[in-house]
Scaffold this active site. Structure first.
Site, PDB file in Angstrom:
ATOM      1  N   GLU A 327     -44.828  64.509  -5.197  1.00 20.33           N
ATOM      2  CA  GLU A 327     -44.536  65.831  -4.615  1.00 20.33           C
ATOM      3  C   GLU A 327     -45.808  66.602  -4.290  1.00 20.33           C
ATOM      4  OE1 GLU A 327     -41.740  68.097  -6.998  1.00 20.33           O
ATOM      5  OE2 GLU A 327     -40.050  67.186  -5.959  1.00 20.33           O
ATOM      6  N   HIS A 356     -43.998  40.638 -16.973  1.00 22.59           N
ATOM      7  CA  HIS A 356     -43.075  39.541 -16.664  1.00 22.59           C
ATOM      8  C   HIS A 356     -42.282  39.832 -15.398  1.00 22.59           C
ATOM      9  CE1 HIS A 356     -43.783  37.610 -20.630  1.00 22.59           C
ATOM     10  NE2 HIS A 356     -44.152  38.860 -20.904  1.00 22.59           N
ATOM     11  N   LYS A 470     -32.113  68.902   1.931  1.00 20.90           N
ATOM     12  CA  LYS A 470     -31.321  69.987   1.324  1.00 20.90           C
ATOM     13  C   LYS A 470     -30.473  70.694   2.375  1.00 20.90           C
ATOM     14  CE  LYS A 470     -33.886  70.972  -2.872  1.00 20.90           C
ATOM     15  NZ  LYS A 470     -34.853  71.814  -3.544  1.00 20.90           N
TER      16      LYS A 470
END
Ligand code: PA5
Length: 480
Positions: A327, A356, A470
């Site tokens: 951000e 792994h 948004k």
């Protein structure tokens, strides 16, 4: 510049950066060429600490907004924390101790991640399953509201109701909605679901609320509710963005709920802040960290950063750093309005687990990554590997050794293999997971991001990119 390969605080946090440097990596000459920009960045951050403003930083509504994250470390009236606010938190912790069965922290983004980091680093493993005496009387801790997931929320409610049935009395629950804006969909809807259900079932729950939010009635619905319902409210001050709020009320309330030493945490943060504000160039660990990452990106195309903490408890710290980096630095425009497309993709890895899985990519994939290790020198709870199979020779390699020795061997092996192949990597080291060193680390990471914002000339304190979705989501919800 004084390039010793390692620097930090005596007896505390260290940044070991020698594996970022070399002929085909970053050179002393590269850093010398960056020196004027580093000086400018250091000055800009000092001004920000002093005056509380950063170049061109505006709030969402287009007005100048303070940047106060360094002030979290200094207990002073007018700062995010002062003596009275810390005492209030400590008193809350004492009040909850022995009286509250479970606290549900309800927040998302910066209003969740910091709390989860504190919980993971400060609590003992399997905290909620431990008898209350093992928790020194402090409550069980749950999280909600960091997604919109009805199934998960139903699961939490059912789990708590079953506990109440088991102990044959109502559980004393503290709901802790945390939202700076006080209007965010995820925490508000989860809070609403939890409180409705719990109020409707007094046979299982006795419920109290402690709100953490911006103390502005006009802006924060949550604050309005707190006033109307007489809930205690803790503020999130202007100038402290979500991703920087771990060292003020949102994160410190979790410390209080666990009986964690807030003052040592802030002392460590202060030590790091002082070091960063009083040193220059390669003597300033966060500025050097930022400069090396900036050069790795600009010169070597490193557009991915992997934060690989060795130990399970460090996973969420990686997730918190993901938000901080993504951000703050992921910006389309620089501060003059020119297209920049700056930033690195942050990735969380855990050692040894991800050796792994992801390590294959780190070792053999594109040379576009910095692998940033995080090591805790002394384990919280040492464990020696037993040998129940003496007849098995292979087992002899591990038997009698501390688990932590194996962990360190794996870290060193990973680091050496990458280095031998000329891959960029560095190591942060903490002596142990004590509050003071954690404070040093958190402040170091926040300053590193602030310096890199200056070097790249992007606003590290806004997040305009999240507005696009948004807007669309609001329209979708209105139709739904
Ligand atoms: O860093 C940020 O600003 C965001 O991640 C916010 O913390 C997140 O969106 C939650 O916002 P709020 O605390 O207003 O509910």
């Amino acid at each position: 510049m004084n390039l010793t390969g390692s620097l930090g605080i005596d007896g505390g946090f260290r940044f070991q950066y020698q594996n970022l440097m070399g002929e085909e990596k970053i050179t002393g000459d590269d850093l010398e060429a960056l020196r004027p920009a580093m000086e400018q960045a250091a000055n800009a951050v000092r001004v920000m600490r002093r005056e509380g403003f950063s170049k061109a930083h505006l709030s969402k509504d287009g007005t100048p907004e303070h940047v106060y994250f360094p002030r979290q470390a200094y207990l002073e009236e007018g700062n995010p924390n002062d003596e009275a606010s810390i005492q209030r938190l400590e008193e809350l912790g004492e009040k909850w101790k022995d009286s509250v069965d479970a606290a549900v922290f309800i927040g998302i983004g910066g209003s969740y991640l910091g709390d989860k980091v504190v919980f993971d680093l400060a609590s003992k493993p399997y905290w909620n399953q431990l008898p209350k005496t093992e928790r020194n009387g402090y409550p069980q801790i749950y999280f909600a509201g960091n997604n919109v997931d009805g199934t998960a929320l139903q699961g939490l409610i059912r789990h708590l109701a079953l506990q109440a049935r088991h102990v044959k009395r109502p559980l004393h629950i503290q709901l802790v909605p945390i939202s700076k804006s006080g209007t965010t969909m995820e925490p508000l809807t989860s809070f609403a679901a939890l409180i409705s259900y719990m109020r409707a079932h007094p046979e299982w729950f006795s419920v109290d609320v402690t709100a953490v939010t911006g103390l502005d009635e006009k802006e924060s619905l949550l604050y309005r509710l707190a006033l109307e319902n007489n809930w205690p409210a803790f503020g999130i001050p202007e100038g402290i963005g979500g991703r920087f709020c771990i060292l003020s009320n949102p994160g410190l309330l979790m410390c209080a709920a666990l009986g964690y030493d807030i003052r040592s945490l802030l002392e460590g943060a202060r030590e790091m802040s002082e070091l960063c504000l009083t040193t220059e160039g390669a003597d300033n660990p966060a500025l050097l960290n930022a400069s090396l990452k900036y050069l790795a990106a600009e010169k070597l195309g490193a557009d991915i950063e992997v934060l690989m903490g060795y130990g399970d408890a460090l996973q969420c710290l990686g997730a918190w750093y993901v938000q901080l980096l993504a951000e703050s630095l992921g910006k389309r425009l620089d501060r003059n309005g020119n297209t920049a497309f700056y930033g690195r993709t942050p990735i969380v890895a855990v050692g040894t687990t991800d050796m792994h899985s992801m390590t294959q990519q780190h070792q053999d994939g594109k040379r576009n990554k910095v692998i940033q290790f995080l090591e805790i020198e002394k384990p919280a709870i040492p464990l020696v590997v037993d040998n129940p199979f003496p007849q098995e020779k292979a087992f002899g390699l591990y038997a009698g050794k501390e688990m932590d020795v194996l962990l360190k061997a794996a870290l060193t092996a990973n680091e050496t293999a990458l280095t031998e192949d000329g891959r960029l990597n560095a190591r942060y080291v903490l002596p142990e997971l004590a509050p003071r060193y954690i404070g040093q680390l958190l402040m170091f990471l926040m300053y590193s991001i602030a310096y890199e914002g200056e070097l790249a000339d992007v606003d590290a304190y806004d997040q305009p990119g999240v507005e696009a979705y948004k807007r669309i989501m609001k329209a979708e919800l209105a139709k739904a």
